[in-house]
Design an enzyme around this catalytic site. Sequence first.
Site, PDB file in Angstrom:
ATOM      1  CE  LYS A 175      -3.417   2.690   2.439  1.00 22.85           C
ATOM      2  NZ  LYS A 175      -3.937   3.092   3.751  1.00 22.85           N
ATOM      3  N   GLY A 207      -8.587   9.176   9.353  1.00 23.84           N
ATOM      4  CA  GLY A 207      -9.001   9.260  10.748  1.00 23.84           C
ATOM      5  C   GLY A 207     -10.024  10.323  11.061  1.00 23.84           C
ATOM      6  CB  ALA A 240      -8.654   7.667   4.298  1.00 23.01           C
ATOM      7  N   GLY A 241     -11.383   7.907   6.048  1.00 17.85           N
ATOM      8  CA  GLY A 241     -12.515   8.788   6.308  1.00 17.85           C
ATOM      9  C   GLY A 241     -13.814   8.099   6.660  1.00 17.85           C
ATOM     10  CG  ASN A 301      -6.756   1.171  11.323  1.00 15.74           C
ATOM     11  OD1 ASN A 301      -6.874   0.121  11.936  1.00 15.74           O
ATOM     12  ND2 ASN A 301      -5.877   2.094  11.674  1.00 15.74           N
ATOM     13  CB  SER A 302      -9.641   5.549  12.405  1.00 17.39           C
ATOM     14  OG  SER A 302      -8.313   5.837  12.054  1.00 17.39           O
TER      15      SER A 302
END
Length: 270
Positions: free
Chosen positions: A111, A172, A198-199, A220-221
């Site tokens: 990645k 995040g 992301a986001g 992830n977050s």
Amino acid sequence: MDSTPTSTDTLVIGGRQFRSRLFTGTGKYPNLALMQQSLDRSDCEMVTVAVRRVQTVAAGHAGLMEAIDWTKIWMLPNTAGCTTAEEAIRVARLGRELARLAGQEHNTFVKLEVIPDSRHLLPDPFGTLEAAEQLVKEGFTVLPYINADPLLAKRLEEVGCATVMPLGSPIGSGQGLRNASNIALIIENASVPVVVDAGIGVPSEASAALEMGADAVLVNSAIALAGNPPLMAEAMASAVRAGRQAFQAGRLPTRAQASPSSPTTGKVND
């Protein structure tokens, strides 16, 4: 991408098949036990590992490699923390060795992240393209993290990237799909899988990405920082499956006017 449903709806990246369209990360968890439980509940088959943080045994990463069953989960080494193309190329090579140490001898996935701005964490398009071109030449299966830029996405596809990974909103932030219109253009024009990264903050946003035709999401977050990470992981998995099925089913057209769901003929007073 093609919306035709199949009995075995698998995602293929770099010649490798994945049944799950939810990819997850390994950072930000309160502890490794919660990470393990979350990975299990998510049914994911590929997770990202920040090569630099593992190599330096950064906080929260001690014991990470031993905590995951690498015979069941495919490693996606990432170049998080790299600010230049040169640095990202070097870390990608280290990531390939890390995968080999985990027993994945033929894993060439990376990645690619080139992020010079530590405040907003937005990827550098020029550095990303430069690094991607070199890594493809070296035989890597490159999954580049990018702004939702349709022109850049197409260029990365043309140089040989295995996917493109446009951001929904900053890493995040939990702001969801702020770039939905551009992501839709990327999906429409892509001949490689599109992974929204992301986001994403809640399952409905993950589902929305799949509904619009994205091939997968990386979350992830939203899982790691949830009040109950394993439960959120399971919710994300369910949402991704629902979003994919909705895309395959095909939504009804949007209309400017109402359309009655009951017949307008044969009423009692007719």
